[in-house]
Design a protein around this motif. Structure first.
Motif, short mmCIF file in Angstrom:
data_model
loop_
_atom_site.label_atom_id
_atom_site.label_comp_id
_atom_site.label_asym_id
_atom_site.label_seq_id
_atom_site.Cartn_x
_atom_site.Cartn_y
_atom_site.Cartn_z
N ASN A 52 11.54 -7.88 -2.10
CA ASN A 52 11.82 -6.43 -2.26
C ASN A 52 12.36 -5.60 -1.13
O ASN A 52 12.97 -4.69 -1.55
CB ASN A 52 10.21 -5.93 -2.47
CG ASN A 52 9.77 -6.63 -3.64
OD1 ASN A 52 10.32 -7.08 -4.41
ND2 ASN A 52 8.44 -6.29 -4.01
N SER A 53 12.27 -6.20 -0.01
CA SER A 53 13.10 -5.26 1.26
C SER A 53 14.55 -5.59 1.02
O SER A 53 15.33 -4.53 1.57
CB SER A 53 12.47 -5.76 2.59
OG SER A 53 12.96 -7.04 2.86
N LYS A 54 15.06 -6.70 0.55
CA LYS A 54 16.37 -6.78 0.33
C LYS A 54 17.22 -6.36 -0.86
O LYS A 54 18.34 -6.41 -0.84
CB LYS A 54 16.56 -8.40 0.39
CG LYS A 54 15.94 -9.10 1.41
CD LYS A 54 16.40 -8.68 2.99
CE LYS A 54 17.78 -9.59 2.94
NZ LYS A 54 18.39 -9.29 4.37
N THR A 61 20.36 -2.05 -1.72
CA THR A 61 20.20 -1.97 -0.13
C THR A 61 21.69 -1.95 0.63
O THR A 61 22.49 -2.03 0.00
CB THR A 61 19.56 -3.26 0.19
OG1 THR A 61 19.80 -4.30 -0.38
CG2 THR A 61 18.11 -3.23 -0.30
N HIS A 72 12.91 -5.82 -7.79
CA HIS A 72 11.63 -6.05 -7.17
C HIS A 72 10.94 -7.19 -8.03
O HIS A 72 11.11 -7.29 -9.25
CB HIS A 72 10.77 -4.85 -7.04
CG HIS A 72 11.27 -4.26 -5.82
ND1 HIS A 72 10.49 -3.21 -5.16
CD2 HIS A 72 12.21 -4.15 -4.99
CE1 HIS A 72 11.12 -2.73 -4.21
NE2 HIS A 72 12.39 -3.18 -4.14
N ASP A 84 22.89 -4.52 2.23
CA ASP A 84 23.35 -5.94 1.99
C ASP A 84 24.12 -5.82 0.63
O ASP A 84 25.09 -6.40 0.44
CB ASP A 84 22.20 -6.95 2.00
CG ASP A 84 21.57 -7.04 3.28
OD1 ASP A 84 22.18 -6.68 4.16
OD2 ASP A 84 20.21 -7.79 3.22
N GLN A 143 7.06 -11.91 -1.48
CA GLN A 143 7.30 -10.79 -2.39
C GLN A 143 7.68 -9.54 -1.71
O GLN A 143 8.93 -8.90 -2.04
CB GLN A 143 6.06 -10.40 -3.23
CG GLN A 143 6.40 -9.44 -4.42
CD GLN A 143 5.16 -9.36 -5.47
OE1 GLN A 143 4.20 -10.00 -5.31
NE2 GLN A 143 5.43 -8.47 -6.42
N MET A 144 7.41 -9.25 -0.68
CA MET A 144 7.47 -8.03 0.21
C MET A 144 9.01 -8.30 0.99
O MET A 144 9.80 -7.47 0.83
CB MET A 144 6.43 -7.75 1.44
CG MET A 144 5.04 -7.25 0.72
SD MET A 144 3.88 -7.18 1.94
CE MET A 144 4.51 -6.21 3.21
N TYR A 145 9.25 -9.51 1.43
CA TYR A 145 10.68 -10.03 1.94
C TYR A 145 11.64 -9.67 0.87
O TYR A 145 12.72 -8.89 1.36
CB TYR A 145 10.52 -11.27 2.30
CG TYR A 145 12.00 -11.58 3.01
CD1 TYR A 145 12.49 -11.45 3.94
CD2 TYR A 145 12.70 -12.38 2.17
CE1 TYR A 145 13.57 -11.64 4.59
CE2 TYR A 145 13.89 -12.79 2.58
CZ TYR A 145 14.26 -12.51 3.60
OH TYR A 145 15.58 -12.89 4.17
N LYS A 157 3.60 -12.12 0.96
CA LYS A 157 4.49 -11.87 1.96
C LYS A 157 6.22 -12.18 1.54
O LYS A 157 7.15 -11.53 1.78
CB LYS A 157 4.46 -12.44 3.25
CG LYS A 157 3.44 -12.01 4.18
CD LYS A 157 3.15 -13.02 5.37
CE LYS A 157 1.97 -12.48 6.29
NZ LYS A 157 1.89 -12.93 7.39
N LYS A 171 22.58 4.15 4.92
CA LYS A 171 22.72 2.88 4.36
C LYS A 171 23.97 2.51 4.29
O LYS A 171 24.45 1.18 4.52
CB LYS A 171 21.84 2.98 2.91
CG LYS A 171 21.66 1.78 2.16
CD LYS A 171 21.21 2.02 0.80
CE LYS A 171 20.15 2.98 0.68
NZ LYS A 171 19.64 3.08 -0.76
N LYS A 184 15.16 -1.23 -6.19
CA LYS A 184 13.69 -1.31 -6.84
C LYS A 184 13.59 -1.88 -8.19
O LYS A 184 12.56 -2.85 -8.44
CB LYS A 184 13.35 0.14 -6.95
CG LYS A 184 11.89 0.30 -7.40
CD LYS A 184 11.35 1.77 -7.01
CE LYS A 184 9.73 1.81 -7.50
NZ LYS A 184 9.23 3.11 -7.40
#
Length: 449
Positions: free
Chosen positions: A414-416, A19, A422, A21, A410-412, A408, A44, A419
């Motif tokens: 995974n977004s940072k 990502t 995750h 970040d 887990q999704m947060y 939620k 990115k 893959k």
């Protein structure tokens, strides 16, 4: 990469799945000055750069047409045509750093691993010795399936193959059908893989005995390959293909030992081979680093050789914990050697989670979790996975009176992160996290949970 090395620059490589970040953290720590990227990744990279306003970058984009080149960047074609001049007058010695891949070592966040010119050339010389050359010569055709940002793909595959004059067929990204097309068109004689890709050779119906029989050597690294899988691959290939395994770390420029068909008793199921030339490995007691262990006694694997890193960038404390004054590197791996000096890796002291051969540092995921306002504390460990080897699983303590939504969370996370980091093992809400009196997370206790 080779041009930058010739110019005396240090080279750090980044996972394209990171990502913005994660990219920004590496750019900042490595004090990067020039970035080479491709069209698809530019947004990115641009986002990462914007978070570092105090750091000046020159960015070169590849695959952009002149009209699409992002503002403020240099088109690669213009650079090689001489329309732009990136001039560096730097004198480097053999003991200066040339490669700076990032690894988590035994603990913590990813750190820049300082590999010198001397270490890199030593590794390539070690792999050129006939016993360890994997039949690489000017007639060999090798597959470049593994990512070149990773030390295995960078040194043991790309640079090693080029140094030997072999043909290397590189894929832009891995897709099974592209790989099958590669097998049909180029008829490779050697392939360096990781266990999930070996399983693909075994299980994919489009990869046939005809494809496998053309290989002279199939090499597997980055994680152990089971004896059953080796037998299944041999059975499917119905040929005399040599299947080898090896062992190494980013901190050892990729390799410490490997199996060999030219050395007696140097290929054994479950083993990782024998030491490369000029490499020493000792097994020490987990309770006493000064106590040496003998054959078939398991302890921590400690290594010394010319391919060992100089240290961790900007991190004297971690360097001193990993390297002693005599050049011995603590690997954080548990293993033993047998009567024929075959090395076996059985477990890990280090906290790293190995997902498809890639390192995942629990501390990195824990830091993200603790930044969530509703989370009081968090811990992450690896759990077994049939396909990936291991995957991260999170244990979290909510703040008082808060009901957490695990999905939620887990999704947060995974977004940072990329893959392979995750939380495929899921998120579990707990009342407490097992720790030592000094606050260190007891990950073995987490695994029992």
């Amino acid at each position: 990469m080779l041009g930058a090395a010739q110019a005396g620059l240090r080279i750090t490589t980044t996972n394209p799945l990171y990502t913005s970040d994660e990219i920004a953290r590496q750019l900042k720590d490595s004090e990067a000055k020039v970035i080479f990227t491709i069209s698809e990744l530019w947004p990115k990279v641009d986002q990462a750069i914007r978070t570092l306003p105090s750091q000046a970058f020159t960015t070169v984009t590849v695959n952009h047409t002149q009209h699409q080149t992002p503002s403020g960047t240099i088109n690669f074609e213009d650079l090689i045509d001489g329309d732009h001049n990136l001039s560096f007058k730097i004198t480097r010695s053999q003991d200066d750093v040339v490669l700076l891949p990032y690894s988590s070592g035994t603990t913590g966040l990813p750190k820049g691993v300082e590999i010198t010119n001397r270490s890199l050339i030593a590794l390539l010389a070690q792999l050129a010795v006939p016993e360890f050359s994997f039949m690489l010569d000017e007639n060999a055709v090798a597959t470049g399936l593994l990512p070149i940002f990773h030390i295995y793909g960078m040194t043991a595959i790309m640079l090693n193959t080029m140094a030997r004059g072999s043909k290397l067929v590189v894929m832009p990204k891995f897709e099974p059908q592209l790989f099958i097309d590669l097998l049909d068109k180029y008829r490779p004689t050697i392939s360096c893989l990781v266990p999930p890709l070996v399983l693909l050779l075994i299980n994919h119906p489009g990869i046939t005995q005809k494809h496998l029989s053309r290989f002279k050597v199939i090499f597997s690294g980055a994680a152990p390959l089971g004896a059953t899988d080796i037998e299944r691959l041999q059975e499917k290939s119905k040929s005399d293909v040599t299947i080898l395994q090896g062992y190494g770390l980013t901190e050892t420029c990729s390799a410490l030992c490997t199996q060999s068909s030219l050395v007696p008793n140097a290929i054994k199921f479950g083993g990782s081979g024998i030491c490369l030339p000029n490499t020493e490995i000792k097994i020490v007691s987990l309770d006493d680093q000064k106590k040496l262990l003998g054959p078939n006694e398991a302890g921590e694997v400690v290594a010394r050789g010319p391919q060992i890193m100089k240290g961790y960038l900007n991190n004297l404390k971690e360097t001193q914990e990993a390297l002693d004054s005599e050049g011995w590197l603590r690997t954080g791996d548990i293993g033993y050697f047998d009567e024929d000096e075959q090395i076996y890796i059985t477990d890990r002291l280090k906290e790293l989670i190995k997902v498809k051969g890639f390192q995942v540092a629990p501390a990195e995921l824990e830091e993200i979790l603790r930044d969530i306002p509703e989370v009081a504390d968090a811990a992450v460990t690896g759990i077994p996975h049939d396909t990936f080897g291991e995957v991260p699983k999170a244990f979290i303590i909510p703040k008082r009176g808060i009901k957490l939504d695990s999905d939620k969370i887990q999704m947060y996370v995974n977004s940072k992160v990329a893959k392979h980091k995750h939380l495929l093992g899921g998120v579990v809400v707990v009342d407490s996290i097992p720790k030592t009196a000094t606050g260190k997370i007891l990950r073995k206790d987490l695994k029992e949970l």
